[in-house]
Scaffold this motif. Structure first.
Motif, PDB file in Angstrom:
ATOM      1  N   MET A  93       2.353  -6.590  22.487  1.00  0.00           N
ATOM      2  CA  MET A  93       2.504  -5.927  23.787  1.00  0.00           C
ATOM      3  C   MET A  93       3.907  -5.345  23.968  1.00  0.00           C
ATOM      4  O   MET A  93       4.060  -4.229  24.462  1.00  0.00           O
ATOM      5  CB  MET A  93       2.185  -6.909  24.919  1.00  0.00           C
ATOM      6  CG  MET A  93       0.719  -7.281  24.992  1.00  0.00           C
ATOM      7  SD  MET A  93       0.260  -8.298  26.423  1.00  0.00           S
ATOM      8  CE  MET A  93       1.185  -9.789  26.161  1.00  0.00           C
ATOM      9  N   LEU A  94       4.939  -6.109  23.563  1.00  0.00           N
ATOM     10  CA  LEU A  94       6.314  -5.679  23.818  1.00  0.00           C
ATOM     11  C   LEU A  94       6.838  -4.678  22.790  1.00  0.00           C
ATOM     12  O   LEU A  94       7.499  -3.713  23.155  1.00  0.00           O
ATOM     13  CB  LEU A  94       7.243  -6.900  23.859  1.00  0.00           C
ATOM     14  CG  LEU A  94       6.997  -7.905  24.986  1.00  0.00           C
ATOM     15  CD1 LEU A  94       7.932  -9.094  24.844  1.00  0.00           C
ATOM     16  CD2 LEU A  94       7.168  -7.242  26.341  1.00  0.00           C
ATOM     17  N   VAL A  95       6.545  -4.911  21.522  1.00  0.00           N
ATOM     18  CA  VAL A  95       7.117  -4.079  20.462  1.00  0.00           C
ATOM     19  C   VAL A  95       6.205  -2.912  20.091  1.00  0.00           C
ATOM     20  O   VAL A  95       6.659  -1.788  19.933  1.00  0.00           O
ATOM     21  CB  VAL A  95       7.427  -4.937  19.208  1.00  0.00           C
ATOM     22  CG1 VAL A  95       7.931  -4.081  18.062  1.00  0.00           C
ATOM     23  CG2 VAL A  95       8.438  -6.035  19.543  1.00  0.00           C
ATOM     24  N   TYR A  96       4.907  -3.217  19.962  1.00  0.00           N
ATOM     25  CA  TYR A  96       3.971  -2.191  19.492  1.00  0.00           C
ATOM     26  C   TYR A  96       3.195  -1.513  20.623  1.00  0.00           C
ATOM     27  O   TYR A  96       2.263  -0.769  20.376  1.00  0.00           O
ATOM     28  CB  TYR A  96       3.012  -2.796  18.457  1.00  0.00           C
ATOM     29  CG  TYR A  96       3.757  -3.302  17.241  1.00  0.00           C
ATOM     30  CD1 TYR A  96       4.355  -2.413  16.361  1.00  0.00           C
ATOM     31  CD2 TYR A  96       3.868  -4.661  16.990  1.00  0.00           C
ATOM     32  CE1 TYR A  96       5.055  -2.868  15.251  1.00  0.00           C
ATOM     33  CE2 TYR A  96       4.561  -5.124  15.882  1.00  0.00           C
ATOM     34  CZ  TYR A  96       5.150  -4.230  15.024  1.00  0.00           C
ATOM     35  OH  TYR A  96       5.838  -4.686  13.927  1.00  0.00           O
ATOM     36  N   LYS A  97       3.604  -1.790  21.850  1.00  0.00           N
ATOM     37  CA  LYS A  97       3.052  -1.128  23.040  1.00  0.00           C
ATOM     38  C   LYS A  97       1.527  -1.270  23.144  1.00  0.00           C
ATOM     39  O   LYS A  97       0.830  -0.355  23.575  1.00  0.00           O
ATOM     40  CB  LYS A  97       3.440   0.359  23.082  1.00  0.00           C
ATOM     41  CG  LYS A  97       4.920   0.607  22.940  1.00  0.00           C
ATOM     42  CD  LYS A  97       5.708  -0.003  24.075  1.00  0.00           C
ATOM     43  CE  LYS A  97       7.184   0.343  23.922  1.00  0.00           C
ATOM     44  NZ  LYS A  97       8.063  -0.651  24.439  1.00  0.00           N
ATOM     45  N   GLU A  98       1.013  -2.435  22.731  1.00  0.00           N
ATOM     46  CA  GLU A  98      -0.416  -2.697  22.896  1.00  0.00           C
ATOM     47  C   GLU A  98      -0.708  -2.963  24.368  1.00  0.00           C
ATOM     48  O   GLU A  98       0.191  -3.277  25.150  1.00  0.00           O
ATOM     49  CB  GLU A  98      -0.832  -3.887  22.032  1.00  0.00           C
ATOM     50  CG  GLU A  98      -0.701  -3.594  20.541  1.00  0.00           C
ATOM     51  CD  GLU A  98      -0.984  -4.798  19.661  1.00  0.00           C
ATOM     52  OE1 GLU A  98      -1.318  -5.881  20.187  1.00  0.00           O
ATOM     53  OE2 GLU A  98      -0.861  -4.652  18.435  1.00  0.00           O
ATOM     54  N   GLU A  99      -1.958  -2.839  24.726  1.00  0.00           N
ATOM     55  CA  GLU A  99      -2.366  -2.967  26.129  1.00  0.00           C
ATOM     56  C   GLU A  99      -1.992  -4.330  26.707  1.00  0.00           C
ATOM     57  O   GLU A  99      -2.200  -5.370  26.081  1.00  0.00           O
ATOM     58  CB  GLU A  99      -3.883  -2.777  26.239  1.00  0.00           C
ATOM     59  CG  GLU A  99      -4.400  -2.916  27.656  1.00  0.00           C
ATOM     60  CD  GLU A  99      -5.912  -2.894  27.732  1.00  0.00           C
ATOM     61  OE1 GLU A  99      -6.419  -2.980  28.856  1.00  0.00           O
ATOM     62  OE2 GLU A  99      -6.571  -2.801  26.681  1.00  0.00           O
ATOM     63  N   VAL A 100      -1.409  -4.301  27.897  1.00  0.00           N
ATOM     64  CA  VAL A 100      -1.114  -5.518  28.649  1.00  0.00           C
ATOM     65  C   VAL A 100      -2.124  -5.585  29.781  1.00  0.00           C
ATOM     66  O   VAL A 100      -2.273  -4.627  30.546  1.00  0.00           O
ATOM     67  CB  VAL A 100       0.315  -5.482  29.248  1.00  0.00           C
ATOM     68  CG1 VAL A 100       0.597  -6.730  30.064  1.00  0.00           C
ATOM     69  CG2 VAL A 100       1.356  -5.288  28.152  1.00  0.00           C
TER      70      VAL A 100
END
Length: 103
Positions: free
Chosen positions: A75-82
């Motif tokens: 979520m934080l580094v690879y901008k995956e869905e939160v």
């Protein structure tokens, strides 16, 4: 002391998964070597922790830290869905890890 070693092994597992992503299915040699070293280090630390921590507890905590950390890094580094469900499930993993430590 072995609990700190176990936590370190779990954190190394998270870093190992980040390196795994960079291997591009083991095509990038530099990251493949880094992944391999991190994997060995993580397993070595886990094996030390297993000297005094029960197998089921140690493995559960190790994989829990790895899973939880991987989701958070994603979520934080690879901008995956939160989303709320992911956050609730991370809390469930944390509660489970604490529960294993207490029991």
């Amino acid at each position: 002391m072995n609990w700190m070693i176990l936590i370190s092994a779990g954190l190394m597992e998270v870093i190992m998964v980040m390196a795994l992503k960079k291997t591009d299915s083991f095509k990038v040699k530099k990251w493949t070597v880094i992944w391999f070293i991190l994997s060995l280090c993580s397993l070595f630390l886990l094996s030390i922790a297993l000297k005094t921590i029960p197998l089921g507890t140690a493995y559960g905590v190790w994989t829990g830290i790895g899973a939880m950390g991987s989701v958070i890094v994603g979520m934080l580094v690879y901008k995956e869905e939160v989303n709320l469900l992911k956050l609730i499930l991370i809390v469930c993993i944390i509660v489970s890890i604490i529960g294993l430590k207490v029991v």
